[in-house]
Scaffold this motif. Structure first.
Motif, PDB file in Angstrom:
ATOM      1  N   UNK A  38       0.891  -1.223   0.051  1.00 44.04           N
ATOM      2  CA  UNK A  38       0.054   0.058  -0.185  1.00 44.04           C
ATOM      3  C   UNK A  38       0.872   1.367   0.032  1.00 44.04           C
ATOM      4  N   UNK A  39       0.670   2.184  -1.049  1.00 47.53           N
ATOM      5  CA  UNK A  39       1.376   3.303  -1.032  1.00 47.53           C
ATOM      6  C   UNK A  39       0.592   4.498  -0.698  1.00 47.53           C
ATOM      7  N   UNK A  40       0.825   5.242   0.122  1.00 44.10           N
ATOM      8  CA  UNK A  40       0.014   6.467   0.457  1.00 44.10           C
ATOM      9  C   UNK A  40       0.904   7.543   0.367  1.00 44.10           C
ATOM     10  N   UNK A  41       0.260   8.673  -0.558  1.00 49.36           N
ATOM     11  CA  UNK A  41       0.884   9.910  -0.705  1.00 49.36           C
ATOM     12  C   UNK A  41       0.571  10.931   0.517  1.00 49.36           C
ATOM     13  N   UNK A  42       1.397  11.476   1.012  1.00 44.55           N
ATOM     14  CA  UNK A  42       1.558  12.446   2.081  1.00 44.55           C
ATOM     15  C   UNK A  42       1.703  14.076   1.767  1.00 44.55           C
ATOM     16  N   UNK A  43       0.611  14.595   1.545  1.00 44.81           N
ATOM     17  CA  UNK A  43       0.670  15.865   0.836  1.00 44.81           C
ATOM     18  C   UNK A  43       0.653  17.129   1.847  1.00 44.81           C
ATOM     19  N   UNK A  44       1.725  17.914   1.748  1.00 45.24           N
ATOM     20  CA  UNK A  44       1.741  19.253   2.339  1.00 45.24           C
ATOM     21  C   UNK A  44       0.765  20.110   2.219  1.00 45.24           C
ATOM     22  N   UNK A  45       0.444  20.186   0.723  1.00 51.66           N
ATOM     23  CA  UNK A  45      -0.725  20.872   0.370  1.00 51.66           C
ATOM     24  C   UNK A  45      -1.527  20.028  -0.532  1.00 51.66           C
ATOM     25  N   UNK A  46      -2.521  20.889  -1.145  1.00 48.03           N
ATOM     26  CA  UNK A  46      -3.299  20.049  -2.328  1.00 48.03           C
ATOM     27  C   UNK A  46      -2.515  19.724  -3.415  1.00 48.03           C
ATOM     28  N   UNK A  47      -1.355  20.484  -3.760  1.00 52.62           N
ATOM     29  CA  UNK A  47      -0.812  20.180  -4.836  1.00 52.62           C
ATOM     30  C   UNK A  47       0.718  19.693  -4.642  1.00 52.62           C
ATOM     31  N   UNK A  48       1.300  19.846  -3.535  1.00 48.25           N
ATOM     32  CA  UNK A  48       2.627  19.922  -3.216  1.00 48.25           C
ATOM     33  C   UNK A  48       2.816  18.706  -2.361  1.00 48.25           C
ATOM     34  N   UNK A  49       3.364  17.311  -2.875  1.00 45.27           N
ATOM     35  CA  UNK A  49       3.460  16.131  -1.883  1.00 45.27           C
ATOM     36  C   UNK A  49       4.654  16.398  -1.119  1.00 45.27           C
ATOM     37  N   UNK A  50       4.511  15.885  -0.005  1.00 46.03           N
ATOM     38  CA  UNK A  50       5.287  15.752   1.093  1.00 46.03           C
ATOM     39  C   UNK A  50       6.273  14.600   1.063  1.00 46.03           C
ATOM     40  N   UNK A  51       5.902  13.736   0.557  1.00 47.50           N
ATOM     41  CA  UNK A  51       6.366  12.511   0.574  1.00 47.50           C
ATOM     42  C   UNK A  51       5.390  11.020   0.437  1.00 47.50           C
ATOM     43  N   UNK A  52       6.096   9.777   0.629  1.00 47.44           N
ATOM     44  CA  UNK A  52       5.174   8.846   0.396  1.00 47.44           C
ATOM     45  C   UNK A  52       5.312   7.886   1.382  1.00 47.44           C
ATOM     46  N   UNK A  53       4.404   6.945   1.932  1.00 42.69           N
ATOM     47  CA  UNK A  53       4.557   5.984   2.724  1.00 42.69           C
ATOM     48  C   UNK A  53       3.981   4.500   2.181  1.00 42.69           C
ATOM     49  N   UNK A  54       5.155   3.606   2.342  1.00 41.50           N
ATOM     50  CA  UNK A  54       4.847   2.438   1.640  1.00 41.50           C
ATOM     51  C   UNK A  54       4.572   1.318   2.818  1.00 41.50           C
ATOM     52  N   UNK A  55       3.589   0.563   2.931  1.00 34.50           N
ATOM     53  CA  UNK A  55       3.378  -0.404   3.748  1.00 34.50           C
ATOM     54  C   UNK A  55       3.247  -1.795   2.934  1.00 34.50           C
ATOM     55  N   UNK A  56       4.076  -2.569   3.870  1.00 30.70           N
ATOM     56  CA  UNK A  56       4.123  -4.004   3.400  1.00 30.70           C
ATOM     57  C   UNK A  56       3.605  -4.990   4.378  1.00 30.70           C
ATOM     58  N   UNK A  57       3.065  -5.788   3.823  1.00 28.29           N
ATOM     59  CA  UNK A  57       2.570  -7.117   4.535  1.00 28.29           C
ATOM     60  C   UNK A  57       2.810  -8.521   3.846  1.00 28.29           C
ATOM     61  N   UNK A  58       3.612  -9.379   4.332  1.00 28.65           N
ATOM     62  CA  UNK A  58       3.788 -10.522   3.957  1.00 28.65           C
ATOM     63  C   UNK A  58       2.614 -11.790   3.757  1.00 28.65           C
ATOM     64  N   UNK A  59       2.462 -11.943   2.611  1.00 27.20           N
ATOM     65  CA  UNK A  59       0.986 -12.655   2.285  1.00 27.20           C
ATOM     66  C   UNK A  59       1.583 -14.103   1.931  1.00 27.20           C
ATOM     67  N   UNK A  60       2.772 -14.579   2.078  1.00 30.29           N
ATOM     68  CA  UNK A  60       3.309 -15.738   1.427  1.00 30.29           C
ATOM     69  C   UNK A  60       2.789 -16.929   2.252  1.00 30.29           C
ATOM     70  N   UNK A  61       2.655 -17.006   3.526  1.00 31.80           N
ATOM     71  CA  UNK A  61       2.027 -17.891   4.263  1.00 31.80           C
ATOM     72  C   UNK A  61       0.731 -18.068   4.211  1.00 31.80           C
ATOM     73  N   UNK A  62       0.047 -16.895   4.036  1.00 36.89           N
ATOM     74  CA  UNK A  62      -1.638 -16.681   3.785  1.00 36.89           C
ATOM     75  C   UNK A  62      -1.844 -17.458   2.638  1.00 36.89           C
ATOM     76  N   UNK A  63      -1.244 -17.136   1.315  1.00 37.57           N
ATOM     77  CA  UNK A  63      -1.113 -17.653  -0.005  1.00 37.57           C
ATOM     78  C   UNK A  63      -1.130 -19.116  -0.172  1.00 37.57           C
ATOM     79  N   UNK A  64      -0.249 -19.797   0.594  1.00 36.62           N
ATOM     80  CA  UNK A  64       0.225 -21.099   0.662  1.00 36.62           C
ATOM     81  C   UNK A  64      -0.895 -21.725   1.390  1.00 36.62           C
ATOM     82  N   UNK A  65      -1.446 -21.114   2.718  1.00 33.58           N
ATOM     83  CA  UNK A  65      -2.451 -21.857   3.422  1.00 33.58           C
ATOM     84  C   UNK A  65      -3.688 -21.748   2.650  1.00 33.58           C
ATOM     85  N   UNK A  66      -3.868 -20.780   1.840  1.00 31.04           N
ATOM     86  CA  UNK A  66      -5.201 -20.696   0.889  1.00 31.04           C
ATOM     87  C   UNK A  66      -5.061 -21.878  -0.169  1.00 31.04           C
ATOM     88  N   UNK A  67      -3.907 -21.816  -0.738  1.00 31.95           N
ATOM     89  CA  UNK A  67      -3.727 -22.860  -1.982  1.00 31.95           C
ATOM     90  C   UNK A  67      -3.774 -24.374  -1.514  1.00 31.95           C
TER      91      UNK A  67
END
Length: 606
Positions: free
Chosen positions: A351-380
């Motif tokens: 999940x990538x979220x853009x953090x905006x200082x104003x409506x037009x100027x981005x202040x940066x980005x935050x990337x959230x990572x979640x490992x779904x490998x085990x979940x996918x294996x269990x599903x399969x």
């Protein structure tokens, strides 16, 4: 200079904020005193202006009536006094700011009126009657002013009441025509007695003028001044409040800094303790935050990546998601590790979220990572288990319902074959029937083998020996197709504890698939076999340069009965995966269509 400045700031912080508050209150009282004085004076000036305008209108009406009467002295037709008065009132009512003018007697009966308000009424309002009585009861001054509020519209109006002065003919009403301007000819007028009677009657009524004026023309300057006073008082109050708050803010600055440090430390602890990977970049794309979970997921050193560009540290599949406008949306990305790795393929929820200082100027980005490998294996695994359960039930039914009739069919076909000539067409048809029955029996057997729980005869063995034995079974096919086999076996391969027959069946299925994939290859046909020991795991990698597998088919190759071959049953790879997993291993397949296919078998070592 710095010490003096610091000392001055400390003295400022130590002073009481109530001093500024007291000064502001004193200034507020002074301004309020002058404001009230000016407001009172303005109200008195407005009252004087109303009286002056009303009296001016009264003088104008009196003068107009007197002139009108004198101009009609000798006319043959007689005009009553009310006609002259009505004309004068209408002229006066047309002036700007004049709502209505009424001439009423001392009892409130309207004698003559002009203006919008007086079109239909015959008597004055109670407020107007009270004002008439005040004027009639006093000698000086002969006028009164009052602010009234109309009941219909709620608007405030200025009302002036002034006693009516009989036109100044010499000698009064009894001596009209004896002296003064026009007296000589008025004495000889045929209407003398009528005029005299009208003015005597008028004198008896003691009439009073009621002049109603629009108050807005007088109160507009007063309202502006009132607004100005309110704004000045509000400004002083805000200055005082702002100064007081500034002092309190300055005195609390040190405590706020301590709280901010504690909060920053707490946030760092929270971010580092999150079970979800977190990577934050600034507006220049430089990594500012990378917690331990993110470092473990993508296998990097968090301290070395701080302050660097994301493309220098992150895998390509991840840093390509940064810099895109995603409005906080989720995008799932699969990341493949080194094929030699024990962990194999990883599936991440990104999940990538853009953090905006104003409506037009981005202040940066935050990337959230979640490992779904085990979940996918269990599903399969869950999906495969469900399919196995269904197939098991179906296999039991098939074995019971089909095998006995098939045995009967085969026996009758063999009996019939014995009664026919060997070279006849009927014998060939019976042979075909028998072979098809046998093929159907084999399919049912494979189905039962896939569905039933495996009974493994595990024993320690060398995996390279099992591979050599399996290759000997297909040696004629390898030679006929002109395939070169390239072996890369490590000398220190640990033993594996497996069922040799089952694993040989898996290898045979994979080798046969590779041979069939290289049949249409007009170039050099190459089969590579690679064996390495990695910790508690033995890796067997088999690569061919055949036709490959499309991405669409690659997702379904382990599904039972899925096949792209005209004569295949679709159970080979499904059964192979089942056998490898029963040994506690993994079977992974990757392919590039038209170039190569790679199969990895991971088995636990002894």
């Amino acid at each position: 200079m710095d010490k003096n400045s610091k000392k001055w700031r400390l003295q400022l912080l130590g002073s009481s904020p109530w001093l500024l508050g007291a000064a502001c209150i004193l200034l507020l009282l002074v301004i309020a005193f002058f404001a009230v004085s000016n407001y009172t004076r303005e109200k008195q000036l407005i009252k004087t202006a109303i009286e002056q305008k009303g009296l001016t209108l009264v003088r104008f009406i009196n003068s107009a009536v007197r002139d009108s009467v004198r101009s009609k002295l000798m006319d043959p037709a007689y005009e009553k006094w009310e006609i002259h008065m009505q004309t004068a009132l209408e002229l006066a009512a047309e002036q700007p700011g004049v709502d209505s003018i009424v001439l009423a007697d001392k009892n409130g009966n309207i004698v003559v009126a002009a203006g919008e308000k007086n079109s239909a009424r015959t008597t004055v309002d109670p407020e107007e009657l009270e004002l008439i009585r005040l004027v009639s009861a006093t000698q000086e001054p002969r006028w009164r002013t009052q602010i009234i509020q109309q009941s219909e519209t709620g608007e405030k109006k200025a009302l002036l009441a002034s006693a009516y002065a009989i036109p100044g003919f010499p000698g009064g009403t009894k001596n009209i025509g004896h002296r003064g301007m026009g007296a000589g000819r008025f004495r000889f007028s045929q209407h003398f007695s009528a005029f005299q009677e009208d003015f005597e009657k008028l004198n008896t009524l003691a009439p009073v003028y009621l002049v109603q004026l629009d108050l807005s023309q007088f109160t507009a300057p007063l309202n502006r001044q009132l607004i100005q006073i309110i704004l000045e008082l509000a400004a002083i109050a805000l200055v005082g409040l702002g100064g007081t708050l500034s002092f309190f803010t300055l005195r609390g600055l040190k405590g706020s800094e301590k709280k901010l440090d504690k909060m920053r430390t707490f946030n760092e602890i929270v971010v580092s303790s999150l079970p979800v990977g977190l990577i934050a970049t600034d507006e220049n794309g430089l990594i500012q935050v990378c917690n331990g979970a993110a470092a473990n997921i993508i296998q990097l050193d968090p301290h070395k990546c701080i302050g660097k560009k994301s493309q220098e540290c992150l895998p390509t599949a991840l840093y390509q998601l940064l810099g895109q406008k995603n409005d906080g949306g989720n995008e799932r990305q699969e990341i493949f590790l080194d094929p030699d790795s024990e962990k194999g393929r990883k599936t991440l929820d990104v999940t990538v979220v853009t953090v905006s200082a104003t409506s037009a100027i981005p202040a940066g980005e935050v990337m959230l990572l979640r490992d779904l490998t085990l979940v996918k294996q269990l599903e399969a695994e869950l999906q495969r288990s469900e399919r196995l359960a269904v197939i098991g039930k179906m296999a039991a039914g098939v074995a019971h319902e089909l095998r006995n009739p098939l045995s009967s069919i085969k026996g009758l076909a063999l009996l019939l074959k014995g009664k026919l000539e060997k070279e006849s067409s009927d014998t060939m048809a019976v042979n075909t029937l028998v072979s098809e029955v046998e093929r159907l029996n084999r399919s049912i057997g494979e189905l039962l083998d896939y569905a039933k729980p495996g009974n493994l005869l595990r024993e320690p063995c060398a995996i390279d020996g099992v591979i050599e034995k399996t290759l000997s079974l297909i040696e004629p096919d390898i030679t006929s197709l002109g395939i070169m086999v390239e072996k890369d076996f490590s000398p220190d391969i640990p033993l594996v504890v497996v069922d040799q027959d089952k694993i040989s069946q898996v290898l045979l299925n994979i080798f046969l698939n590779s041979l069939q994939a290289m049949e249409d290859n007009s170039m050099e046909r190459l089969l590579k076999i690679y064996i390495r020991g990695a910790g508690n795991t033995v890796l067997v990698r088999i690569t061919d340069n055949g036709s490959g597998i499309s991405e669409e088919h690659l997702k379904r190759i382990f599904d039972p009965y899925f096949t792209t071959k005209s004569g295949g049953t679709g159970l080979g790879l499904a059964l192979s995966l089942k056998i490898v997993e029963e040994h506690g291993g993994k079977l992974l397949i990757s392919s590039v269509p038209g170039i190569q296919t790679e199969v990895q078998i991971l088995l636990p070592s002894s």
